[in-house]
Write a protein that holds these residues in place. Structure first.
Motif, PDB file in Angstrom:
ATOM      1  N   GLU A  81       0.898  -1.115   0.002  1.00 32.04           N
ATOM      2  CA  GLU A  81      -0.058  -0.101   0.073  1.00 32.04           C
ATOM      3  C   GLU A  81       0.875   1.217  -0.008  1.00 32.04           C
ATOM      4  O   GLU A  81       2.026   1.176   0.168  1.00 32.04           O
ATOM      5  CB  GLU A  81      -0.896   0.033   1.247  1.00 32.04           C
ATOM      6  CG  GLU A  81       0.082   0.050   2.577  1.00 32.04           C
ATOM      7  CD  GLU A  81      -0.316   1.352   2.981  1.00 32.04           C
ATOM      8  OE1 GLU A  81      -1.442   1.712   3.252  1.00 32.04           O
ATOM      9  OE2 GLU A  81       0.761   2.092   3.703  1.00 32.04           O
ATOM     10  N   THR A  83       0.219   4.561   1.781  1.00 33.09           N
ATOM     11  CA  THR A  83       0.118   5.530   2.645  1.00 33.09           C
ATOM     12  C   THR A  83       1.389   5.631   3.750  1.00 33.09           C
ATOM     13  O   THR A  83       1.571   6.869   3.719  1.00 33.09           O
ATOM     14  CB  THR A  83      -1.316   5.358   3.730  1.00 33.09           C
ATOM     15  OG1 THR A  83      -2.360   4.955   2.764  1.00 33.09           O
ATOM     16  CG2 THR A  83      -1.441   6.360   4.663  1.00 33.09           C
ATOM     17  N   ARG A 112       0.629  -7.851  -2.977  1.00 31.47           N
ATOM     18  CA  ARG A 112       0.082  -8.379  -1.788  1.00 31.47           C
ATOM     19  C   ARG A 112      -0.125 -10.019  -2.269  1.00 31.47           C
ATOM     20  O   ARG A 112      -0.891 -10.439  -3.160  1.00 31.47           O
ATOM     21  CB  ARG A 112      -1.260  -7.959  -1.146  1.00 31.47           C
ATOM     22  CG  ARG A 112      -1.305  -6.365  -0.590  1.00 31.47           C
ATOM     23  CD  ARG A 112      -2.648  -6.163   0.158  1.00 31.47           C
ATOM     24  NE  ARG A 112      -2.527  -4.535   0.178  1.00 31.47           N
ATOM     25  CZ  ARG A 112      -3.363  -4.073   0.528  1.00 31.47           C
ATOM     26  NH1 ARG A 112      -4.593  -4.447   0.801  1.00 31.47           N
ATOM     27  NH2 ARG A 112      -3.491  -2.607   0.804  1.00 31.47           N
ATOM     28  N   GLU A 114      -2.025 -12.436  -1.748  1.00 31.46           N
ATOM     29  CA  GLU A 114      -3.507 -13.054  -1.421  1.00 31.46           C
ATOM     30  C   GLU A 114      -3.700 -14.201  -2.450  1.00 31.46           C
ATOM     31  O   GLU A 114      -3.185 -14.287  -3.365  1.00 31.46           O
ATOM     32  CB  GLU A 114      -4.478 -11.955  -1.626  1.00 31.46           C
ATOM     33  CG  GLU A 114      -4.439 -10.808  -0.604  1.00 31.46           C
ATOM     34  CD  GLU A 114      -5.343  -9.789  -0.406  1.00 31.46           C
ATOM     35  OE1 GLU A 114      -6.369 -10.164   0.165  1.00 31.46           O
ATOM     36  OE2 GLU A 114      -5.429  -8.662  -1.126  1.00 31.46           O
ATOM     37  N   TYR A 121      -6.153  -9.570  -6.977  1.00 32.28           N
ATOM     38  CA  TYR A 121      -4.713  -9.869  -7.636  1.00 32.28           C
ATOM     39  C   TYR A 121      -3.403  -9.794  -6.807  1.00 32.28           C
ATOM     40  O   TYR A 121      -3.643  -9.160  -5.793  1.00 32.28           O
ATOM     41  CB  TYR A 121      -4.587  -8.957  -8.804  1.00 32.28           C
ATOM     42  CG  TYR A 121      -5.776  -8.836  -9.720  1.00 32.28           C
ATOM     43  CD1 TYR A 121      -6.109 -10.203 -10.613  1.00 32.28           C
ATOM     44  CD2 TYR A 121      -6.661  -8.025  -9.709  1.00 32.28           C
ATOM     45  CE1 TYR A 121      -7.424 -10.146 -10.986  1.00 32.28           C
ATOM     46  CE2 TYR A 121      -7.863  -8.072 -10.270  1.00 32.28           C
ATOM     47  CZ  TYR A 121      -8.023  -8.952 -11.215  1.00 32.28           C
ATOM     48  OH  TYR A 121      -9.418  -8.989 -11.815  1.00 32.28           O
ATOM     49  N   GLU A 130      -3.913  11.485  -0.086  1.00 36.75           N
ATOM     50  CA  GLU A 130      -3.791  11.811   1.369  1.00 36.75           C
ATOM     51  C   GLU A 130      -3.706  13.088   1.540  1.00 36.75           C
ATOM     52  O   GLU A 130      -2.998  13.980   0.925  1.00 36.75           O
ATOM     53  CB  GLU A 130      -2.466  11.226   1.755  1.00 36.75           C
ATOM     54  CG  GLU A 130      -2.085   9.558   1.254  1.00 36.75           C
ATOM     55  CD  GLU A 130      -2.947   8.755   1.854  1.00 36.75           C
ATOM     56  OE1 GLU A 130      -3.568   8.892   2.922  1.00 36.75           O
ATOM     57  OE2 GLU A 130      -2.891   7.681   1.222  1.00 36.75           O
ATOM     58  N   ARG A 258     -11.648  -2.006   9.083  1.00 39.04           N
ATOM     59  CA  ARG A 258     -10.546  -1.716   8.195  1.00 39.04           C
ATOM     60  C   ARG A 258      -9.398  -2.699   8.824  1.00 39.04           C
ATOM     61  O   ARG A 258      -9.244  -3.128   9.944  1.00 39.04           O
ATOM     62  CB  ARG A 258      -9.999  -0.225   7.992  1.00 39.04           C
ATOM     63  CG  ARG A 258     -11.068   0.624   7.596  1.00 39.04           C
ATOM     64  CD  ARG A 258     -11.250   0.950   6.136  1.00 39.04           C
ATOM     65  NE  ARG A 258     -10.138   1.126   5.390  1.00 39.04           N
ATOM     66  CZ  ARG A 258      -9.631   0.407   4.552  1.00 39.04           C
ATOM     67  NH1 ARG A 258     -10.300  -0.616   3.815  1.00 39.04           N
ATOM     68  NH2 ARG A 258      -8.649   0.930   3.874  1.00 39.04           N
ATOM     69  N   TYR A 262      -3.000   1.655  11.337  1.00 43.86           N
ATOM     70  CA  TYR A 262      -3.052   2.959  11.598  1.00 43.86           C
ATOM     71  C   TYR A 262      -4.249   3.871  11.776  1.00 43.86           C
ATOM     72  O   TYR A 262      -4.199   5.090  12.036  1.00 43.86           O
ATOM     73  CB  TYR A 262      -1.989   3.526  10.583  1.00 43.86           C
ATOM     74  CG  TYR A 262      -2.430   3.475   9.042  1.00 43.86           C
ATOM     75  CD1 TYR A 262      -3.534   3.768   8.509  1.00 43.86           C
ATOM     76  CD2 TYR A 262      -1.410   2.902   8.222  1.00 43.86           C
ATOM     77  CE1 TYR A 262      -3.665   3.610   7.301  1.00 43.86           C
ATOM     78  CE2 TYR A 262      -1.540   2.676   6.669  1.00 43.86           C
ATOM     79  CZ  TYR A 262      -2.960   2.811   6.167  1.00 43.86           C
ATOM     80  OH  TYR A 262      -2.946   2.645   4.895  1.00 43.86           O
ATOM     81  N   TYR A 263      -5.330   3.220  11.560  1.00 49.01           N
ATOM     82  CA  TYR A 263      -6.830   4.056  11.414  1.00 49.01           C
ATOM     83  C   TYR A 263      -7.011   4.634  12.732  1.00 49.01           C
ATOM     84  O   TYR A 263      -6.806   3.927  13.806  1.00 49.01           O
ATOM     85  CB  TYR A 263      -7.768   3.341  10.666  1.00 49.01           C
ATOM     86  CG  TYR A 263      -7.466   3.204   9.232  1.00 49.01           C
ATOM     87  CD1 TYR A 263      -7.724   4.411   8.506  1.00 49.01           C
ATOM     88  CD2 TYR A 263      -7.533   1.920   8.775  1.00 49.01           C
ATOM     89  CE1 TYR A 263      -7.384   4.151   7.014  1.00 49.01           C
ATOM     90  CE2 TYR A 263      -7.060   1.759   7.220  1.00 49.01           C
ATOM     91  CZ  TYR A 263      -7.371   2.885   6.533  1.00 49.01           C
ATOM     92  OH  TYR A 263      -6.905   2.953   5.320  1.00 49.01           O
ATOM     93  N   ALA A 280     -15.274  -4.278  -2.487  1.00 48.12           N
ATOM     94  CA  ALA A 280     -14.786  -2.996  -2.007  1.00 48.12           C
ATOM     95  C   ALA A 280     -14.001  -2.242  -3.080  1.00 48.12           C
ATOM     96  O   ALA A 280     -12.989  -2.637  -3.463  1.00 48.12           O
ATOM     97  CB  ALA A 280     -14.006  -3.167  -0.590  1.00 48.12           C
TER      98      ALA A 280
HETATM   99  P1  HAM Z   1      -6.906  -1.077   1.493  1.00 41.54           P
HETATM  100  O1  HAM Z   1      -8.295  -1.301   2.078  1.00 41.54           O
HETATM  101  O2  HAM Z   1      -6.150  -2.005   1.881  1.00 41.54           O
HETATM  102  O3  HAM Z   1      -6.496   0.585   1.889  1.00 41.54           O
HETATM  103  O4  HAM Z   1      -7.148  -1.116  -0.072  1.00 41.54           O
HETATM  104  C1  HAM Z   1      -7.684   0.045  -0.635  1.00 41.54           C
HETATM  105  C2  HAM Z   1      -8.323  -0.738  -1.996  1.00 41.54           C
HETATM  106  O5  HAM Z   1      -7.359  -1.512  -2.694  1.00 41.54           O
HETATM  107  C3  HAM Z   1      -9.412  -1.810  -1.658  1.00 41.54           C
HETATM  108  O6  HAM Z   1     -10.747  -1.107  -1.394  1.00 41.54           O
HETATM  109  C4  HAM Z   1      -9.291  -2.615  -3.119  1.00 41.54           C
HETATM  110  O7  HAM Z   1     -10.219  -1.984  -3.752  1.00 41.54           O
HETATM  111  C5  HAM Z   1      -7.909  -2.463  -3.442  1.00 41.54           C
HETATM  112  N1  HAM Z   1      -7.231  -3.660  -3.088  1.00 41.54           N
HETATM  113  C6  HAM Z   1      -6.619  -4.299  -2.097  1.00 41.54           C
HETATM  114  N2  HAM Z   1      -6.250  -5.450  -2.213  1.00 41.54           N
HETATM  115  C7  HAM Z   1      -6.384  -5.777  -3.450  1.00 41.54           C
HETATM  116  C8  HAM Z   1      -6.091  -6.899  -4.160  1.00 41.54           C
HETATM  117  N3  HAM Z   1      -5.397  -8.005  -3.591  1.00 41.54           N
HETATM  118  N4  HAM Z   1      -6.452  -6.964  -5.720  1.00 41.54           N
HETATM  119  C9  HAM Z   1      -7.089  -6.013  -6.187  1.00 41.54           C
HETATM  120  N5  HAM Z   1      -7.553  -4.775  -5.335  1.00 41.54           N
HETATM  121  C10 HAM Z   1      -7.102  -4.527  -4.160  1.00 41.54           C
HETATM  122  C11 HAM Z   1      -5.269   0.855   1.600  1.00 41.54           C
HETATM  123  O8  HAM Z   1      -4.369   0.255   1.051  1.00 41.54           O
HETATM  124  C12 HAM Z   1      -5.052   2.184   2.505  1.00 41.54           C
HETATM  125  N6  HAM Z   1      -3.755   2.549   2.195  1.00 41.54           N
HETATM  126  C13 HAM Z   1      -5.922   3.017   1.869  1.00 41.54           C
HETATM  127  C14 HAM Z   1      -5.841   4.255   2.612  1.00 41.54           C
HETATM  128  C15 HAM Z   1      -5.008   5.599   1.974  1.00 41.54           C
HETATM  129  N7  HAM Z   1      -6.200   4.640   3.839  1.00 41.54           N
HETATM  130  C16 HAM Z   1      -5.468   6.047   3.903  1.00 41.54           C
HETATM  131  N8  HAM Z   1      -5.047   6.500   2.971  1.00 41.54           N
END
Ligand code: HAM
Length: 431
Positions: A81, A83, A112, A114, A121, A130, A258, A262-263, A280
């Motif tokens: 990610e 942030t 990731r 997963e 993916y 941000e 979530r 960090y939230y 999501a």
């Molecule tokens: P997150 O919920 O882990 O938040 O990821 C945000 C979005 O990334 C998810 O809602 C989803 O749409 C997409 N996503 C996550 N993992 C996958 C995956 N394996 N494949 C496809 N799409 C994926 C964050 O990453 C935080 N950094 C968001 C944030 C920014 N919070 C504050 N600032």
């Protein structure tokens, strides 16, 4: 030996890539109108940066990161990610001295490990933003969400549902978490393995569980809204009022906690149709303690979100919003002009004409080798060209070209000036 892309990793091919470009371009435009500027971040960072900010016990850090030891024996990870990187950059470059709030957006791949499935993916893409600064005013939370909804509206994403929650801060959350833990211990034997483990590591995450057998139990657990301290309760109420001022419709979801540590206070998620279980399309929230945790000024607050671009694109495709968006300037794919030339002298003339047409903005396909007439025009057709422009010896001698409209075969001989105005009129019939 035939190589294949690694499991969970994929190629984004034309014409789908044109939809990706449109999504990213629209995000740049919309975010720009809210005063956000782009930050370009490294793809890998020290593993510790993610462990500290996202949290050692989270799924992301404990089992999903691609980490490796560099030659100097430091541990490095592909970013799961962004942030953490934005905050690292904010501190590293002393951005707290900048006037007002620092508003940054970014886009790019995240990693990731997963289990791959539709919309999930191992290399996926995010578009994120941000806001970092001294203020934690609820109006910032609401404006960030407004920006997000404006983008979705501009992209004609239908059926997006905004879920919001407040998960409290360091004053009120610990007591709530203890209460939750105490209740979970009582029902321990009815819980699945993940939730059993989380009683110890992170009871809040139990609320996120999709396991059928746990749903009845979770419904009866104490709710954070009833345990917020005065400041958090007021902050949350004001976020909702500010959303109302902007005409933004939301659902409150007390189980939205979530998966990153960090939230604090505001959390939100947006779901979109057509995505199956991975619905999501965006997640975000406030993270006021993170800058301090990473060694920056304690006064800096933060909030942001990240959109899953793969999922956003998927949802737009499912809704048919990808039609006729290919090619430059949103036209259907295929060149404006297929420039067929015959003979060495004609090739030289065609090279010059192709340059002038491209300089004027037309999409031109110029065969690299000479072909027979029938074969060349056949290829023009199969490429979906709108016009064939033919340059042969006769045309050269007369200082003209033949332009043929491929939809109905109508053709005429024209000089270069006329050719340009003919093509322009064909492109914009109204003018
Ligand atoms: P997150 O919920 O882990 O938040 O990821 C945000 C979005 O990334 C998810 O809602 C989803 O749409 C997409 N996503 C996550 N993992 C996958 C995956 N394996 N494949 C496809 N799409 C994926 C964050 O990453 C935080 N950094 C968001 C944030 C920014 N919070 C504050 N600032």
């Amino acid at each position: 030996m035939k190589f294949q892309a690694i499991k969970g990793v994929r190629d984004i091919l034309p014409p789908e890539s044109a939809l990706w470009n449109r999504v990213e371009q629209t995000a740049r435009e919309v975010f720009g109108t809210f005063g956000f500027a782009e930050i370009r971040l490294p793809i890998f960072e020290q593993t510790d940066l993610f462990a500290r900010s996202v949290g050692q016990e989270t799924d992301i850090v404990s089992k999903e990161m691609y980490s490796f030891e560099d030659r100097d024996e430091t541990s490095i990870s592909l970013r799961p990610e962004a942030t953490a990187s934005v905050v690292r950059a904010y501190i590293q470059h002393g951005m707290q001295t900048l006037p007002g709030n620092v508003k940054l957006h970014y886009m790019g791949p995240m990693f990731r490990r997963e289990r791959p499935q539709k919309g999930r993916y191992r290399q996926f893409y995010q578009i994120g933003a941000e806001v970092l600064g001294a203020s934690d005013a609820p109006g910032i939370d609401a404006e960030v969400i407004e920006m997000l909804m404006t983008l979705f509206e501009r992209l004609k994403l239908k059926g997006a549902v905004l879920n919001i929650n407040s998960i409290g801060d360091k004053n009120c959350r610990p007591a709530y978490v203890e209460k939750l833990r105490a209740e979970l211990v009582k029902v321990r034997e009815q819980l699945g393995e993940d939730s059993k483990r989380r009683i110890e590591t992170n009871p809040l995450r139990v609320l996120d569980s999709k396991l059928e057998q746990e749903q009845g139990i979770i419904e009866k657990l104490p709710r954070i809204a009833e345990h917020l301290c005065e400041n958090c309760r007021e902050h949350y109420a004001e976020v909702k009022r500010q959303l109302g001022l902007r005409g933004i419709v939301y659902q409150e979801n007390w189980r939205l906690v979530r998966g990153l540590d960090y939230y604090m206070r505001t959390t939100f998620e947006i779901t979109a149709p057509g995505l199956g279980s991975q619905n999501a399309v965006c997640g975000g929230g406030r993270y006021d303690g993170l800058v301090e945790l990473l060694g920056g000024p304690a006064t800096t607050k933060g909030i942001g979100f990240a959109i899953g671009t793969d999922r956003l694109v998927l949802s737009l495709q499912e809704a048919g919003e990808d039609a006729a968006q290919d090619g430059p300037a949103g036209k259907a794919a295929g060149p404006d002009v297929y420039l067929a030339w015959f003979g060495a002298a004609a090739q030289s003339a065609a090279i010059g004409l192709a340059k002038r047409l491209r300089d004027a903005g037309f999409v031109v396909e110029l065969p690299a080798v000479e072909m027979k007439f029938g074969k060349s025009l056949g290829l023009a057709d199969r490429l979906g060209s709108r016009h064939a422009v033919i340059v042969g010896d006769d045309e050269l001698a007369a200082g003209i070209v033949t332009v043929k409209r491929l939809s109905d075969g109508a053709q005429q001989k024209v000089g270069e000036q006329e050719l340009f105005s003919y093509l322009r009129t064909a492109q914009n019939p109204g003018i």
